[in-house]
Design a protein around this motif. Structure first.
Motif, PDB file in Angstrom:
ATOM      1  N   ASP A 184      -1.481 -81.591 -14.705  1.00 57.44           N
ATOM      2  CA  ASP A 184      -0.710 -80.423 -14.275  1.00 57.44           C
ATOM      3  C   ASP A 184      -0.936 -79.295 -15.280  1.00 57.44           C
ATOM      4  O   ASP A 184      -1.463 -79.525 -16.372  1.00 57.44           O
ATOM      5  CB  ASP A 184       0.782 -80.770 -14.141  1.00 57.44           C
ATOM      6  N   PRO A 185      -0.554 -78.073 -14.905  1.00 56.48           N
ATOM      7  CA  PRO A 185      -0.795 -76.943 -15.805  1.00 56.48           C
ATOM      8  C   PRO A 185      -0.158 -77.115 -17.184  1.00 56.48           C
ATOM      9  O   PRO A 185      -0.744 -76.725 -18.194  1.00 56.48           O
ATOM     10  CB  PRO A 185      -0.185 -75.750 -15.063  1.00 56.48           C
ATOM     11  N   LEU A 228      -2.288 -79.461 -19.366  1.00 55.24           N
ATOM     12  CA  LEU A 228      -3.507 -78.761 -19.786  1.00 55.24           C
ATOM     13  C   LEU A 228      -3.204 -77.733 -20.870  1.00 55.24           C
ATOM     14  O   LEU A 228      -3.924 -77.645 -21.871  1.00 55.24           O
ATOM     15  CB  LEU A 228      -4.170 -78.091 -18.583  1.00 55.24           C
ATOM     16  N   ILE A 260      -9.908 -72.030 -18.807  1.00 56.59           N
ATOM     17  CA  ILE A 260      -9.213 -72.862 -17.818  1.00 56.59           C
ATOM     18  C   ILE A 260      -8.373 -71.987 -16.891  1.00 56.59           C
ATOM     19  O   ILE A 260      -8.426 -72.129 -15.667  1.00 56.59           O
ATOM     20  CB  ILE A 260      -8.346 -73.925 -18.517  1.00 56.59           C
ATOM     21  N   VAL A 261      -7.615 -71.075 -17.458  1.00 60.56           N
ATOM     22  CA  VAL A 261      -6.765 -70.190 -16.649  1.00 60.56           C
ATOM     23  C   VAL A 261      -7.618 -69.350 -15.710  1.00 60.56           C
ATOM     24  O   VAL A 261      -7.297 -69.204 -14.522  1.00 60.56           O
ATOM     25  CB  VAL A 261      -5.886 -69.297 -17.556  1.00 60.56           C
ATOM     26  N   ASN A 309     -10.356 -70.029 -14.345  1.00 60.19           N
ATOM     27  CA  ASN A 309     -10.996 -70.811 -13.284  1.00 60.19           C
ATOM     28  C   ASN A 309     -10.032 -71.684 -12.492  1.00 60.19           C
ATOM     29  O   ASN A 309     -10.467 -72.452 -11.638  1.00 60.19           O
ATOM     30  CB  ASN A 309     -12.105 -71.679 -13.894  1.00 60.19           C
ATOM     31  N   SER A 310      -8.742 -71.555 -12.772  1.00 61.22           N
ATOM     32  CA  SER A 310      -7.743 -72.366 -12.072  1.00 61.22           C
ATOM     33  C   SER A 310      -7.307 -71.698 -10.777  1.00 61.22           C
ATOM     34  O   SER A 310      -7.286 -70.474 -10.679  1.00 61.22           O
ATOM     35  CB  SER A 310      -6.507 -72.565 -12.954  1.00 61.22           C
ATOM     36  N   GLY A 323      -2.173 -72.923 -11.079  1.00 60.64           N
ATOM     37  CA  GLY A 323      -2.785 -73.834 -12.037  1.00 60.64           C
ATOM     38  C   GLY A 323      -3.335 -75.080 -11.380  1.00 60.64           C
ATOM     39  O   GLY A 323      -3.056 -75.382 -10.222  1.00 60.64           O
ATOM     40  N   PHE A 324      -4.123 -75.811 -12.143  1.00 58.81           N
ATOM     41  CA  PHE A 324      -4.749 -77.021 -11.629  1.00 58.81           C
ATOM     42  C   PHE A 324      -3.763 -78.178 -11.707  1.00 58.81           C
ATOM     43  O   PHE A 324      -3.203 -78.463 -12.765  1.00 58.81           O
ATOM     44  CB  PHE A 324      -6.014 -77.356 -12.420  1.00 58.81           C
TER      45      PHE A 324
END
Length: 173
Positions: free
Chosen positions: A36-37, A40, A54-55, A57-58, A62-63
């Motif tokens: 979860d965000p 991460l 990461i942010v 490309n999420s 969030g992923f």
């Protein structure tokens, strides 16, 4: 290069949740993950460049995903060269170069490639050496022994499928 290239390295396995099995030149870890965000952000809190990547490309919000991850490390060097994230929503796999400067994330097309578990275990049985070489693990690929790794891969598959079934049963309860 195949897939999407990221400079950020994959989130490390949570050792307490990972069962490691030795298979000669490789060690394979089975981990059930709930990404979860927040987890991460915690992992990358000390690396603002990685967190920014990461942010950027999420997806919105969030992923977040859950499922089994298979971690393939070199037994001699401990480096994770391959990871199969057999997630419920977005299954994918990673080629993680030992240089630490990038990793390639390749999304699975389950329509074309079928079940993510079947795909991953087919790769471990039939494509492992080629995939290790693609990830920069030539010495590991050279040291593989199918007679040693075959029974371990069978055991890894049984553990991974039980983990998926147990998670599904918990969700239904």
């Amino acid at each position: 290069m195949v897939g999407t290239v990221y400079q950020v390295q994959p989130q490390p396995p949570e050792e307490a949740n990972t069962r490691w099995l030795e298979a000669g030149a490789i060690v394979i870890g089975v981990e059930y993950r709930d990404v979860d965000p927040q987890s991460l952000e915690s992992t990358y809190a000390d690396d603002p460049d990685a967190w920014a990547e990461i942010v950027a490309n999420s997806p919105d919000g969030g992923f977040a995903d859950t499922g089994v991850s298979l971690h393939v490390r070199g037994a001699a060097d401990g480096h994770e060269y391959l990871r199969f994230d057999l997630f419920d929503d977005d299954p994918h796999y990673h080629y993680v170069r030992p240089s630490g400067d990038h990793n390639n994330v390749v999304l699975l097309d389950t329509v074309a490639q079928g079940d993510a578990f079947d795909f991953a275990f087919g790769c471990l049985r039939d494509r492992l050496a080629a995939m290790l070489r693609h990830a920069g693990g030539d010495p590991v690929a050279d040291a593989l022994d199918a007679a040693v790794q075959g029974p371990v891969i069978d055991e890894v598959e049984a553990i991974a499928r039980r983990a998926r079934a147990n998670a599904a049963a918990r969700e239904e309860a």
